[in-house]
Structure formats: structure tokens, C-alpha cells
Design an enzyme around this catalytic site. Structure first.
Site, PDB file in Angstrom:
ATOM      1  N   PHE A  16       5.157   4.844   2.833  1.00 43.49           N
ATOM      2  CA  PHE A  16       6.119   3.749   2.940  1.00 43.49           C
ATOM      3  C   PHE A  16       7.421   4.198   3.601  1.00 43.49           C
ATOM      4  O   PHE A  16       7.983   3.494   4.437  1.00 43.49           O
ATOM      5  CB  PHE A  16       6.445   3.178   1.559  1.00 43.49           C
ATOM      6  CG  PHE A  16       5.285   2.545   0.844  1.00 43.49           C
ATOM      7  CD1 PHE A  16       4.257   1.925   1.536  1.00 43.49           C
ATOM      8  CD2 PHE A  16       5.230   2.548  -0.543  1.00 43.49           C
ATOM      9  CE1 PHE A  16       3.192   1.331   0.875  1.00 43.49           C
ATOM     10  CE2 PHE A  16       4.184   1.959  -1.219  1.00 43.49           C
ATOM     11  CZ  PHE A  16       3.160   1.349  -0.516  1.00 43.49           C
ATOM     12  N   ASP A  62      15.106  17.953  -2.003  1.00 47.77           N
ATOM     13  CA  ASP A  62      14.224  17.345  -2.993  1.00 47.77           C
ATOM     14  C   ASP A  62      15.085  16.475  -3.905  1.00 47.77           C
ATOM     15  O   ASP A  62      16.074  16.958  -4.463  1.00 47.77           O
ATOM     16  CB  ASP A  62      13.533  18.453  -3.802  1.00 47.77           C
ATOM     17  CG  ASP A  62      12.415  17.939  -4.703  1.00 47.77           C
ATOM     18  OD1 ASP A  62      12.508  16.778  -5.172  1.00 47.77           O
ATOM     19  OD2 ASP A  62      11.466  18.699  -4.952  1.00 47.77           O
ATOM     20  N   TYR A 155       2.765   7.730 -15.320  1.00 51.83           N
ATOM     21  CA  TYR A 155       3.102   7.113 -14.036  1.00 51.83           C
ATOM     22  C   TYR A 155       3.532   5.669 -14.259  1.00 51.83           C
ATOM     23  O   TYR A 155       4.561   5.229 -13.718  1.00 51.83           O
ATOM     24  CB  TYR A 155       1.923   7.165 -13.064  1.00 51.83           C
ATOM     25  CG  TYR A 155       2.223   6.425 -11.776  1.00 51.83           C
ATOM     26  CD1 TYR A 155       3.164   6.928 -10.881  1.00 51.83           C
ATOM     27  CD2 TYR A 155       1.608   5.215 -11.486  1.00 51.83           C
ATOM     28  CE1 TYR A 155       3.476   6.239  -9.720  1.00 51.83           C
ATOM     29  CE2 TYR A 155       1.911   4.526 -10.321  1.00 51.83           C
ATOM     30  CZ  TYR A 155       2.848   5.034  -9.443  1.00 51.83           C
ATOM     31  OH  TYR A 155       3.160   4.339  -8.289  1.00 51.83           O
ATOM     32  N   LYS A 159       7.331   3.915 -13.472  1.00 51.88           N
ATOM     33  CA  LYS A 159       7.560   2.738 -12.641  1.00 51.88           C
ATOM     34  C   LYS A 159       8.113   1.576 -13.469  1.00 51.88           C
ATOM     35  O   LYS A 159       8.869   0.741 -12.951  1.00 51.88           O
ATOM     36  CB  LYS A 159       6.272   2.344 -11.916  1.00 51.88           C
ATOM     37  CG  LYS A 159       5.897   3.320 -10.806  1.00 51.88           C
ATOM     38  CD  LYS A 159       7.034   3.494  -9.794  1.00 51.88           C
ATOM     39  CE  LYS A 159       6.649   4.385  -8.631  1.00 51.88           C
ATOM     40  NZ  LYS A 159       7.733   4.508  -7.620  1.00 51.88           N
ATOM     41  N   PRO A 185       4.747  -2.588  -4.813  1.00 51.16           N
ATOM     42  CA  PRO A 185       3.487  -2.681  -4.071  1.00 51.16           C
ATOM     43  C   PRO A 185       2.275  -2.389  -4.958  1.00 51.16           C
ATOM     44  O   PRO A 185       2.348  -1.611  -5.913  1.00 51.16           O
ATOM     45  CB  PRO A 185       3.617  -1.583  -3.001  1.00 51.16           C
ATOM     46  CG  PRO A 185       5.068  -1.173  -3.028  1.00 51.16           C
ATOM     47  CD  PRO A 185       5.523  -1.424  -4.429  1.00 51.16           C
ATOM     48  N   GLU A 191      -0.882   8.268   1.754  1.00 51.81           N
ATOM     49  CA  GLU A 191      -1.202   9.564   1.151  1.00 51.81           C
ATOM     50  C   GLU A 191      -1.088   9.526  -0.370  1.00 51.81           C
ATOM     51  O   GLU A 191      -1.357  10.525  -1.034  1.00 51.81           O
ATOM     52  CB  GLU A 191      -0.253  10.640   1.686  1.00 51.81           C
ATOM     53  CG  GLU A 191      -0.467  10.994   3.140  1.00 51.81           C
ATOM     54  CD  GLU A 191       0.465  12.111   3.593  1.00 51.81           C
ATOM     55  OE1 GLU A 191       1.180  12.687   2.743  1.00 51.81           O
ATOM     56  OE2 GLU A 191       0.479  12.415   4.790  1.00 51.81           O
TER      57      GLU A 191
END
Length: 255
Positions: A16, A62, A155, A159, A185, A191
Site C-alpha cells: 500500500f 524503523d 494482529y 488493528k 482494507p 507482500e
């Protein structure tokens, strides 16, 4: 162009982030791109300047490194401080395991990148917005913020945090005329899954088999639309899936 707008995109070396940087550059925006992979940053910077004639500032760091974030973003050159849009795109999923079997290292990497990195970058950029009296934060979330699915545990939690932080930013920055948008999304052929499955191409390919997933350019086009609405219009929360997907859990696959 002296009067061109400026966008800052984190995690711009792939997926993205790369597509967003390319889309905005194609529209004449100057671009600040950040990422961990220095060679990819250089390649993208050369592509954008050569292909679109815009200014590009590549910053290698990073987002998990608070000191590096503050050093790089807190001391931008004067001619790069008029940022119009920040896209907090840097993020990742690692592993897809049952809660009691998941790697704590994976958990920490996701928390440090998806949550803390977003916070560090937002705080570093906000002074530029506040000085101008306007700005737009676009946080890239996920349908995983809306529905927790099996073996998604941390995860999904990260989010969900992005969604909550976006709501909090919107409230707290309201008087400063700073827009905040969360774009969530669904499945997208980037990837993302290859990273999640730690380079296992076969497992990654299974995720997108039997249906047409979103592409990175789809999210880039939507991000551009959201970012270029009139000043008095803000899309707060946007869920985007391919036609074959209802939410983070239900996807119709052929064959």
C-alpha cells in the site's frame, strides 16, 4: 512545483505504501517516504523524481525506534515541513497461530510496529500540522479491526487499537482542524501474506486463491480520494473489501 502539496507515507517500500506514494506523485504531490529497506527507498525515490518530476525525501528508519522517528521527523528541513497529509501505513502481521502457540516475539513486533510506531510518527508530525492550523492523518487499519478471526489474536488486537486511536485522534484534534481518517482494507494481494507466513510462498498464495483480491493501487486510489475532498469534508472510517469478501471472516472462493 513551489505550490505543490506534501504527503508523508510510512512503510513506503512495498504494498500500500509504495502504491500510495506513486499515486500521489503522479498527481504532482511532493513525497516524503520512509521505510526500513534503504535500497528500496532509494529505488522508489529515483522512480518518483524521474517519472513525475516531483520532490522526494527518502528517510531510512524503523517506526518502532522512537529515537530515530523523533530525530528524522522532528528535524525536517524547512522546505519539507508544510506537510498536508500523513499516511500511517507501516504495519505487518506475523504468524497465524492459536493464541497458546503463537510467538511472543511476533506479538511484540506487531504491537511495536502497528501501534507504537503509529503513535510515534503521529506525535512527531503533529507540530507541523498544529503550526499550519490544518492537516490530515490517514491511518491504514484492517478489516481485522472489525472482526476477530481464528488465529488472528494479537494482529486483530493491534488493528482494533488503530481504530480506537483514530477515533481518539479525531476527538482530541478536532479544535485544531486536523482531519483523521481510518481506512480498513480487506484481503489485498501484496507482500502482506508473504511476510505473515515468513517467506512461505505456497502458504501466501493460498490466501488469495479462488477470488480476486484487492490490489495495492485500489487502496492508493481511495486514499487519494479521501485526501483531496473539500476542507469541510472528512471521511472518518472506511471499510474496503473486494467483492468476494464480506468481512475479515467470510470470503467466497471459487473451486
Amino acid at each position: 512545483m513551489a505550490d505543490s502539496k506534501i504527503i508523508l507515507v510510512t512503510g513506503a517500500t512495498a504494498g500500500f505504501g509504495k502504491a500510495i506514494a506513486e499515486t500521489f506523485a503522479a498527481k504532482g504531490w511532493d513525497v516524503i517516504i520512509t521505510g526500513r529497506r534503504q535500497e528500496r527507498l532509494k529505488e522508489l525515490a529515483q522512480k518518483l523524481t524521474g517519472g513525475y518530476g516531483v520532490r522526494v525525501l527518502p528517510l531510512h528508519f524503523d517506526v518502532r525506534d522512537k529515537v530515530a522517528v523523533n530525530e528524522q521527523l522532528g528535524q525536517l528541513p524547512d522546505n519539507w515541513r508544510e506537510i498536508d497529509v500523513l499516511v500511517n501505513n507501516a504495519g505487518l502481521a506475523l504468524g497465524r497461530d492459536l493464541f497458546d502457540q503463537a510467538s511472543m516475539d511476533d506479538w511484540e513486533a506487531m504491537i511495536d510496529t502497528n501501534i507504537k510506531g503509529l503513535l510515534y510518527v503521529s506525535r512527531a508530525v503533529l507540530p507541523y500540522f498544529e503550526k499550519r492550523g490544518e492537516g490530515h492523518i490517514i491511518n491504514i487499519g484492517s478489516t481485522a479491526a472489525k472482526d476477530v478471526y481464528p488465529m488472528g489474536n494479537v494482529y486483530c488486537a493491534t488493528k482494533s487499537a488503530v481504530e480506537a486511536i483514530s477515533k481518539a485522534q479525531r476527538i482530541d484534534l478536532l479544535s485544531k482542524k486536523i482531519k483523521v481518517t481510518a481506512i480498513h482494507p480487506g484481503a489485498a494481494a501484496t507482500e502482506f501474506s508473504l511476510v505473515r507466513f515468513k517467506g512461505d510462498q505456497a502458504e501466501s498464495d493460498k490466501v488469495y486463491k479462488g477470488y480476486q483480491a484487492l490490489e495495492a493501487t485500489d487502496i492508493a486510489d481511495i486514499t487519494y480520494y479521501v485526501a483531496t475532498l473539500p476542507k469541510h469534508v472528512c471521511i472518518n472510517d472506511l471499510v474496503v473489501t473486494c467483492t468476494a469478501q464480506a468481512n475479515a471472516f467470510f470470503t467466497h472462493k471459487e473451486g
